[in-house]
Design a protein around this motif. Structure first.
Motif, PDB file in Angstrom:
ATOM      1  N   GLY A  15       7.447  -1.289 -12.377  1.00 65.35           N
ATOM      2  CA  GLY A  15       7.750  -2.327 -11.411  1.00 65.35           C
ATOM      3  C   GLY A  15       8.116  -3.662 -12.011  1.00 65.35           C
ATOM      4  O   GLY A  15       8.224  -4.666 -11.288  1.00 65.35           O
ATOM      5  N   ALA A  16       8.291  -3.724 -13.329  1.00 65.23           N
ATOM      6  CA  ALA A  16       8.654  -4.981 -13.976  1.00 65.23           C
ATOM      7  C   ALA A  16       9.599  -4.705 -15.133  1.00 65.23           C
ATOM      8  O   ALA A  16       9.530  -3.653 -15.774  1.00 65.23           O
ATOM      9  N   ASP A  55      10.972 -14.122 -12.932  1.00 63.96           N
ATOM     10  CA  ASP A  55      10.275 -14.138 -11.641  1.00 63.96           C
ATOM     11  C   ASP A  55       8.777 -14.312 -11.795  1.00 63.96           C
ATOM     12  O   ASP A  55       8.088 -14.660 -10.824  1.00 63.96           O
ATOM     13  N   HIS A  79       4.536 -16.517 -10.194  1.00 66.10           N
ATOM     14  CA  HIS A  79       3.227 -15.969 -10.536  1.00 66.10           C
ATOM     15  C   HIS A  79       3.044 -15.968 -12.044  1.00 66.10           C
ATOM     16  O   HIS A  79       4.001 -15.773 -12.800  1.00 66.10           O
ATOM     17  N   GLN A 280      -0.738  -4.137 -15.036  1.00 66.80           N
ATOM     18  CA  GLN A 280      -0.145  -3.383 -13.926  1.00 66.80           C
ATOM     19  C   GLN A 280      -0.615  -3.934 -12.579  1.00 66.80           C
ATOM     20  O   GLN A 280       0.184  -4.096 -11.643  1.00 66.80           O
ATOM     21  N   VAL A 283       1.254  -7.208 -11.970  1.00 69.21           N
ATOM     22  CA  VAL A 283       2.639  -6.975 -11.555  1.00 69.21           C
ATOM     23  C   VAL A 283       2.691  -6.525 -10.103  1.00 69.21           C
ATOM     24  O   VAL A 283       3.474  -7.052  -9.288  1.00 69.21           O
ATOM     25  N   ASP A 284       1.862  -5.559  -9.739  1.00 68.53           N
ATOM     26  CA  ASP A 284       1.861  -5.053  -8.360  1.00 68.53           C
ATOM     27  C   ASP A 284       1.530  -6.160  -7.365  1.00 68.53           C
ATOM     28  O   ASP A 284       2.160  -6.283  -6.309  1.00 68.53           O
ATOM     29  N   SER A 286       1.830  -9.442  -7.843  1.00 73.95           N
ATOM     30  CA  SER A 286       2.881 -10.463  -7.842  1.00 73.95           C
ATOM     31  C   SER A 286       4.053 -10.031  -6.965  1.00 73.95           C
ATOM     32  O   SER A 286       4.645 -10.855  -6.245  1.00 73.95           O
ATOM     33  N   ARG A 287       4.389  -8.770  -6.996  1.00 73.01           N
ATOM     34  CA  ARG A 287       5.476  -8.260  -6.150  1.00 73.01           C
ATOM     35  C   ARG A 287       5.128  -8.376  -4.667  1.00 73.01           C
ATOM     36  O   ARG A 287       6.017  -8.511  -3.821  1.00 73.01           O
ATOM     37  N   ARG A 288       3.835  -8.329  -4.352  1.00 71.33           N
ATOM     38  CA  ARG A 288       3.376  -8.508  -2.967  1.00 71.33           C
ATOM     39  C   ARG A 288       3.164  -9.975  -2.616  1.00 71.33           C
ATOM     40  O   ARG A 288       2.837 -10.297  -1.476  1.00 71.33           O
TER      41      ARG A 288
END
Length: 326
Positions: A15-16, A55, A79, A280, A283-284, A286-288
């Motif tokens: 995811g990154a 990002d 983030h 991980q 990252v998860d 931050s995407r949310r």
């Protein structure tokens, strides 16, 4: 640590995508960028933070520059996963907390990776379950084989090593620390002149629990981190390489120590899985648009306790800790 995180993001995290690196050492960062297939390089980390290709940011820079870099991330609204300590003193840590609060968004996660380590997670669940009754004592051990940095001083043992134990104590016990005392035996002959090593820190919490912490950064045997929790109806230990009684022995020739089996040489081996899980999760989240794990306030409170710990290191007496909002 920065190179380790860069390789982690480039090869093991879903995811990154790693897009840029920054380091004042042009040779080192250039070699790493080439290894990772031509990642963009910035000499100035503030340029990296401002880049449109970025990002989110991982800070593995010296603590002395964390405040400036964190404030830049907060201002841009990206983030950030910041390696410990949050900053070098409680005043600057508070400024980071206040800037994040003023921005109206949670953006900062602090790199207290032990909260993601499977053994620590199991111990936390056991203590929270109440099966052993109220936790009365924690005994925490933190040993490094050596500290090669020539400028590593006594205060850095408190600020850069003990800070992990402080966060673990707050997290495992679920309460704040109200006092700290730092004492020490005769320093090891392996410490640099004037460095107080090992150190024993005694913490008292709001409920009256006691936490003993041994931090020994020139232990010669290897990297040893473990915790024993003593409760009303039992105890639990994590971080031991084998069951039963065991000893550790240094290699006179300078090699890694042993207990009848290998001792991890450094933190990257002992906590590799924890770092993977931590990054991980970051990252998860931050995407949310969220923050998981230790917050900027956790970093601030740990720095607040360390600041009191450095006062106690100088005086040898307990120093009270007043945590705002506790």
């Amino acid at each position: 640590m920065g190179a380790d995180h860069a390789r982690r993001l480039a090869t093991r995290i879903a995811g990154a995508s790693l897009t840029a690196l920054a380091d004042p050492d042009e040779g080192r960062v250039g070699a790493l960028a080439e290894e990772l297939d031509g990642i963009a390089v910035h000499a100035d980390p503030l340029d990296l933070i401002a880049s449109d290709d970025v990002d989110a940011v991982v800070l593995a820079s010296p603590g002395s520059v964390h405040e400036e870099q964190l404030l830049a991330c907060i201002e841009r609204g990206v983030h950030v996963l910041c390696e410990k300590p949050l900053t070098m003193d409680s005043e600057s840590s508070l400024r980071v907390v206040e800037a994040e609060r003023a921005g109206g968004r949670d953006l900062v996660q602090v790199g207290f990776m032990r909260r993601f380590d499977p053994e620590y997670v199991r111990l936390k669940a056991l203590l929270d379950s109440g099966r052993m009754g109220r936790t009365l004592l924690l005994h925490q051990t933190h040993r490094n084989k050596s500290v090669p940095h020539p400028d590593f001083r006594s205060e850095m043992i408190v600020r850069d090593s003990l800070v992990h134990e402080i966060d673990c104590a707050r997290w495992l016990l679920g309460e704040e620390i109200v006092s700290i005392q730092v004492i020490s035996p005769t320093p090891t002959s392996h410490a640099r002149e004037g460095v107080v090593d090992p150190q024993i820190a005694i913490l008292r919490t709001a409920s009256g629990a006691v936490v003993t912490n041994e931090v020994f950064v020139n232990a010669r045997t290897g990297y040893e981190v473990r915790v024993e929790a003593v409760a009303e109806r039992g105890s639990a230990i994590i971080g031991r390489p084998a069951s039963g009684v065991y000893t550790t022995t240094a290699d006179p020739g300078g090699g890694d120590g042993s207990w009848g089996g290998p001792i991890d040489p450094d933190y990257r081996v002992r906590f590799e899985r924890a770092y993977d899980l931590e990054v991980q999760a970051w990252v998860d989240a931050s995407r949310r648009g969220e923050v998981v794990g230790p917050t900027s306030r956790d970093g601030y409170v740990s720095t607040l306790v360390c600041t009191a710990g450095m006062q106690s290191l100088a005086s040898g007496v307990p120093v009270a800790v007043e945590t705002p909002g506790s």
